[in-house]
Motif scaffolding. Structure first.
Motif, mmCIF file in Angstrom:
data_model
loop_
_atom_site.group_PDB
_atom_site.id
_atom_site.type_symbol
_atom_site.label_atom_id
_atom_site.label_comp_id
_atom_site.label_asym_id
_atom_site.label_seq_id
_atom_site.Cartn_x
_atom_site.Cartn_y
_atom_site.Cartn_z
ATOM 1 N N ILE A 148 9.343 29.066 49.419
ATOM 2 C CA ILE A 148 9.818 27.883 50.154
ATOM 3 C C ILE A 148 9.299 26.647 49.423
ATOM 4 O O ILE A 148 8.109 26.345 49.463
ATOM 5 C CB ILE A 148 9.342 27.904 51.625
ATOM 6 N N ASN A 149 10.212 25.963 48.751
ATOM 7 C CA ASN A 149 9.811 24.815 47.921
ATOM 8 C C ASN A 149 10.377 23.495 48.434
ATOM 9 O O ASN A 149 10.253 22.479 47.741
ATOM 10 C CB ASN A 149 10.293 25.035 46.478
ATOM 11 N N SER A 150 11.025 23.523 49.597
ATOM 12 C CA SER A 150 11.708 22.305 50.058
ATOM 13 C C SER A 150 11.888 22.342 51.571
ATOM 14 O O SER A 150 11.743 23.402 52.201
ATOM 15 C CB SER A 150 13.089 22.221 49.420
ATOM 16 N N THR A 151 12.255 21.203 52.114
ATOM 17 C CA THR A 151 12.540 21.147 53.556
ATOM 18 C C THR A 151 13.805 21.952 53.887
ATOM 19 O O THR A 151 13.908 22.523 54.970
ATOM 20 C CB THR A 151 12.711 19.687 54.011
ATOM 21 N N ALA A 152 14.749 21.993 52.947
ATOM 22 C CA ALA A 152 15.983 22.755 53.210
ATOM 23 C C ALA A 152 15.651 24.222 53.473
ATOM 24 O O ALA A 152 16.205 24.857 54.378
ATOM 25 C CB ALA A 152 16.927 22.641 52.022
ATOM 26 N N GLU A 153 14.701 24.762 52.692
ATOM 27 C CA GLU A 153 14.347 26.178 52.867
ATOM 28 C C GLU A 153 13.536 26.400 54.152
ATOM 29 O O GLU A 153 13.579 27.470 54.731
ATOM 30 C CB GLU A 153 13.584 26.671 51.631
ATOM 31 N N ILE A 154 12.811 25.380 54.586
ATOM 32 C CA ILE A 154 12.094 25.523 55.874
ATOM 33 C C ILE A 154 13.114 25.613 57.013
ATOM 34 O O ILE A 154 12.980 26.434 57.926
ATOM 35 C CB ILE A 154 11.124 24.337 56.121
ATOM 36 N N ILE A 155 14.139 24.796 56.946
ATOM 37 C CA ILE A 155 15.172 24.844 57.990
ATOM 38 C C ILE A 155 15.902 26.192 57.938
ATOM 39 O O ILE A 155 16.228 26.782 58.972
ATOM 40 C CB ILE A 155 16.153 23.652 57.831
ATOM 41 N N GLU A 156 16.104 26.694 56.726
ATOM 42 C CA GLU A 156 16.717 28.026 56.580
ATOM 43 C C GLU A 156 15.819 29.088 57.229
ATOM 44 O O GLU A 156 16.298 30.002 57.895
ATOM 45 C CB GLU A 156 16.918 28.319 55.084
ATOM 46 N N LEU A 157 14.495 28.935 57.040
ATOM 47 C CA LEU A 157 13.537 29.856 57.676
ATOM 48 C C LEU A 157 13.692 29.788 59.194
ATOM 49 O O LEU A 157 13.708 30.818 59.877
ATOM 50 C CB LEU A 157 12.108 29.471 57.268
ATOM 51 N N GLY A 158 13.807 28.562 59.720
ATOM 52 C CA GLY A 158 14.010 28.400 61.169
ATOM 53 C C GLY A 158 15.249 29.152 61.636
ATOM 54 O O GLY A 158 15.238 29.821 62.673
ATOM 55 N N ARG A 159 16.310 29.061 60.836
ATOM 56 C CA ARG A 159 17.553 29.788 61.181
ATOM 57 C C ARG A 159 17.309 31.288 61.145
ATOM 58 O O ARG A 159 17.699 32.021 62.046
ATOM 59 C CB ARG A 159 18.664 29.456 60.187
ATOM 60 N N ASP A 160 16.641 31.743 60.078
ATOM 61 C CA ASP A 160 16.413 33.184 59.912
ATOM 62 C C ASP A 160 15.488 33.734 61.000
ATOM 63 O O ASP A 160 15.582 34.894 61.382
ATOM 64 C CB ASP A 160 15.832 33.486 58.530
#
Ligand code: NAD
Length: 335
Positions: free
Chosen positions: A255-267
């Motif tokens: 996780i290198n960005s805020t976009a991937e954190i939001i993706e984590l939230g989705r997952d």
């Protein structure tokens, strides 16, 4: 024991999340939400079973749109034990006399000034200050994120000095009035920003100076922190303190960005991909010449939601112990 009756005045980004979080708790219930016009959010609130209240001159418009109205906002406030005011910053202040007249407790959000409530709140930092109080302000998303990391560090090592740069999302994802922007905006240009003083409404002894810029993104804020601690310690010591905080999530694993954190939230299957915890980049935690550095990301739309639940519990004296309230809130919300 009967449940504490909670009214949500202002059903936007924060209000709708607070309503859903209240309805997950076993010791409180939503007795109404207020909307100023009929739209998809009003319709969904009605479908979820929240009684809809509105301004006296908007009742006909609601009825015409097929949304049953339970009464005026004054009626809602009168029926409640506590109101969570989630109206836009500055509007909440105008509602104080309404709450005083009804003799109802009220929580405001970070868009209001500290002086309006007299007590500013962060569950892990000063739960006990809100116990039994009539008026409390839950501090903003950025201030909540700062208090959550500074309080445990201060308890363990003492905090001598904090310097923080806040890189702020320009608007929320659903907001078509303020963004997106194609610019980097020093905001405010006059330094320092208000965020440092806001932390001091909860931890007055902390020496903190902040600067802030707005960026063309809607997802999250990112903070760069530089902290001088009172005692010598290692990055591993800091990491182990953060690991023990239920509302701090150490992130890595690509996780290198805020976009991937939001993706984590989705997952993770989080509602609205909400990330209620501070997201601290594990690899960024660094001690350099005796000073601590790290990055953290803050999901502005959701980080204050569990804090509102704990503030309700403290003010209505449902739970005296802050740690127990935090654990109860987390469990019910599904952290
Ligand atoms: P929002 O604009 O998304 O929602 C506010 C809602 O209140 C809207 O539905 C609006 O129609 C309604 N409203 C306006 N005037 C009203 C009135 N007189 N009576 C009843 N309802 C009224 O705003 P938000 O982002 O949810 O912000 C609410 C508060 O939370 C502010 O103090 C803000 O600073 C704070 N806050 C916002 C964020 C965030 O990033 N969105 C994060 C933390 C704290």
């Amino acid at each position: 024991m009967s449940k504490v009756k909670v009214a949500i005045n202002g059903y936007g980004t924060i209000g709708k999340r607070v309503a859903d979080a209240v309805s997950l708790q076993d010791d409180m219930e939503v007795i109404g939400i207020s909307k100023t016009r009929p739209n998809f959010e009003t319709q969904l609130a009605h479908q979820k079973g929240y009684p809809v209240y509105t301004l006296a001159d908007k009742m006909d418009a609601m009825k015409k749109a097929g949304i049953p109205v339970a009464g005026s906002i004054e009626d809602m406030v009168t029926n409640a034990d506590i109101v969570v005011d989630c109206t836009p910053g500055g509007v909440g202040e105008e509602n104080k006399s309404l709450y005083e007249k009804a003799g109802v407790k009220a929580i405001w959000q970070g868009g209001e000034e500290h002086e309006l409530a007299g007590v500013s709140f962060n569950a892990s930092s000063n739960y006990e200050e809100a116990f039994g109080k009539d008026f409390v302000r839950v501090v903003s998303c950025n201030t909540t994120g700062l208090c959550r990391v500074l309080h445990p560090l201060d308890q363990q090592f003492g905090v001598n000095k904090v310097r923080v740069t806040l890189m702020r999302r320009a608007a929320d994802p659903g907001d078509i009035k303020k963004g997106p922007i194609n610019a980097i905006v020093p905001n405010p240009i006059k330094l320092p920003s208000h965020h440092g003083p806001d932390v001091k409404t909860i931890m007055p002894h902390i020496n903190i100076v902040s600067t802030a810029v707005k960026l063309p993104t809607t997802l999250m804020h990112v903070h760069t922190l530089n902290i001088e601690l009172g005692k010598e310690c290692s990055a591993a010591d800091v990491r182990s303190i953060f690991e023990r905080q239920s509302r701090i999530r150490l992130i890595g694993q690509g996780i290198n960005s805020t976009a991937e954190i939001i993706e984590l939230g989705r997952d993770l299957g989080r509602p609205r991909n909400d990330m209620w915890e501070n997201c601290v980049w594990d690899d960024s935690i660094t001690m350099h010449e005796g000073e601590l550095y790290f990055f953290q990301a803050i999901h502005q739309e959701s980080i204050v939601i569990p804090e509102n639940i704990d503030a309700i519990r403290a003010m209505t004296e449902l739970e005296k112990d802050g740690a127990r309230s935090v654990a109860k809130t987390n469990k019910a919300m599904g952290f």
